[in-house]
Design an enzyme around this catalytic site. Structure first.
Site, short mmCIF file in Angstrom:
data_model
loop_
_atom_site.label_atom_id
_atom_site.label_comp_id
_atom_site.label_asym_id
_atom_site.label_seq_id
_atom_site.Cartn_x
_atom_site.Cartn_y
_atom_site.Cartn_z
N GLU A 254 0.84 -1.20 0.00
CA GLU A 254 0.00 0.00 0.00
C GLU A 254 0.88 1.25 0.00
OE1 GLU A 254 -3.33 -0.44 -0.21
OE2 GLU A 254 -2.82 -2.56 -0.25
N TYR B 174 4.41 -4.64 -8.81
CA TYR B 174 3.11 -5.21 -9.19
C TYR B 174 3.17 -5.90 -10.55
CZ TYR B 174 0.43 -2.92 -5.43
OH TYR B 174 -0.09 -2.54 -4.22
N SER C 80 -13.36 2.60 -7.51
CA SER C 80 -14.30 2.28 -6.43
C SER C 80 -14.21 3.31 -5.31
CB SER C 80 -14.06 0.87 -5.90
OG SER C 80 -12.70 0.67 -5.62
N ASN C 81 -12.99 3.72 -4.99
CA ASN C 81 -12.79 4.69 -3.92
C ASN C 81 -12.65 6.08 -4.54
OD1 ASN C 81 -11.92 6.20 -1.74
ND2 ASN C 81 -9.94 5.19 -1.57
N ARG D 13 -6.66 12.34 -8.37
CA ARG D 13 -7.20 11.67 -9.55
C ARG D 13 -8.64 12.08 -9.81
NH1 ARG D 13 -7.82 5.35 -7.52
NH2 ARG D 13 -9.23 5.74 -5.78
N TYR E 175 -6.87 3.88 -20.96
CA TYR E 175 -7.37 3.60 -19.62
C TYR E 175 -6.73 4.60 -18.66
CZ TYR E 175 -8.44 1.38 -15.22
OH TYR E 175 -8.92 1.14 -13.96
N ASN F 47 -4.38 6.09 -6.50
CA ASN F 47 -5.19 6.76 -5.47
C ASN F 47 -4.40 7.84 -4.74
OD1 ASN F 47 -3.64 5.44 -3.49
ND2 ASN F 47 -5.09 3.76 -3.29
N LYS G 292 -3.28 -0.93 -11.46
CA LYS G 292 -4.03 -0.03 -12.36
C LYS G 292 -3.24 0.22 -13.64
CE LYS G 292 -6.20 2.22 -8.44
NZ LYS G 292 -5.64 1.24 -7.46
#
Ligand SMILES: *[C@@H]1O[C@H](CO)[C@@H](O)[C@H](O)[C@H]1NC(C)=O
Length: 342
Positions: free
Chosen positions: A122, A153, A178-179, A186, A225, A230, A240
């Site tokens: 995170e 990742y 989602s968040n 962003r 895309y 975040n 992402k």
């Protein structure tokens, strides 16, 4: 004379036989010594990596003895059996469970000199309680390139076999989120883009959730895309970018660390960086004015490189064994918070 010659030949043959026998015996003895325990070149011992609390779940996956072998890592055993604390070669603590106090550090039972690993994928914006973890951890496992155990990742590797064909496109830009909170950079950028171009938004934020298997085929139909992280932090480039965009066969428009950082992970023409434009309007004009020949250049890398995703915690933990012989002994993160936020 003839007799003497014969007996000499006979005795010479005898000596020869004796010498061969002695040589054979010596070789046999040598072989015995070689295979005796302790004398043989020491086989690499199997390392035991204790995962104190499996990330995000009380139900760890099955961890059969070939778990790491299946990721190409030998002599490495992952376990969640806490009774092995006294003998484990390293113990891993995933930050989320320390932060929520679902897991507690067994400080009183820590064997002297046992390496402890702090693990998190995170960003610092979503990491709290690091000030309590001073002077405890020896190694860090994270997406930061300067981690002791660096686990991105995703990664681009030399291609084997032909590149898959590009999916057909019928939309310009999409975003799955989602968040969604107004204070996020962003969200601010999305708000600035929206008046100038159409962006199809999916995900819980827009009450258009996509099932796990629907995400890639949905995203694949778009030219671009929005790989908006975040929060913006050093080396923080997540699924992402790797999964939602590159694995889908579309071009990521990135908001995250600097262009220079992205270029450390991927070729410069594999993505569009929002910092390349002086305004959201200019970015929107570039995306909506795209032509086919220019667009194809964003996929030139696919002729020589292929995508490898790292999404499984088992593979990340097995990487500890790969690095183990070269990890710094006696190192302690006295100021983990300062390091991670730096
Ligand atoms: C395609 O787009 C690029 C970038 O906007 C531009 O430089 C180029 O002139 C365009 N080519 C054609 C054929 O329209």
């Amino acid at each position: 004379m003839r007799d003497t010659g014969l007996s000499l030949a006979r005795s010479l043959r005898g000596v020869g036989a004796l010498a061969s026998a002695a040589l054979l015996a010596a070789l046999w003895l040598l072989w015995l010594l070689q295979s005796a325990p302790g004398a043989a070149p020491a086989p690499r011992p199997t390392l035991t990596i204790l995962i104190w609390h499996w990330p995000f779940t009380k139900q760890p996956p099955e961890l059969p003895s070939n778990t790491c072998t299946s990721y190409g890592v030998a002599h490495c055993r992952l376990t969640t059996d806490r009774s092995l604390l006294a003998s484990a070669d390293a113990v891993v603590f995933h930050h989320r469970e320390l932060q929520t106090q679902r897991a507690r550090l067994p400080l009183a039972d820590r064997p002297p000199g046992q390496p402890w690993v702090w693990a998190s994928m995170e960003s610092p914006s979503h990491t709290h309680g690091l000030d309590r973890l001073r002077g405890i951890f020896n190694w860090v496992l994270s997406y930061r390139r300067d981690s002791d155990i660096f686990v991105p990742y995703g990664r681009l590797e030399p291609r084997e076999g032909p590149a898959p064909p590009l999916p057909a496109k019928n939309g310009v830009a999409t975003w799955v989120v989602s968040n969604f909170q107004e204070r996020q950079r962003r969200v601010q950028l999305y708000r600035q883009l929206a008046p100038h171009m159409r962006v199809d938004v999916f995900g819980r934020a827009n009450r258009q959730p996509l099932c796990a298997d629907c995400l890639l085929p949905t995203v694949a139909r778009y030219l671009f895309y929005l790989s908006f992280e975040n929060s913006q932090h050093r080396d923080y480039i997540t699924e992402k970018f790797w999964h939602n965009a590159l694995a889908a066969g579309t071009v990521p428009v990135v908001l995250g660390p600097s262009r220079a950082t992205y270029e450390a992970f991927a070729p410069p023409d594999a993505f569009v960086h929002v910092d390349d434009f002086s305004s959201a309007r200019e970015l929107a004009a570039f995306l909506t004015g795209m032509n086919q020949s220019y667009y194809r250049r964003y996929f030139a890398w696919r002729d020589r490189l292929q995508l490898r995703l790292f999404r499984d915690w088992r593979e990340r933990f097995c990487a500890i064994c790969t690095h183990y012989p070269h990890l710094p002994r006696g190192q302690v993160y006295q100021d983990l918070k300062g390091w991670f936020q730096g």
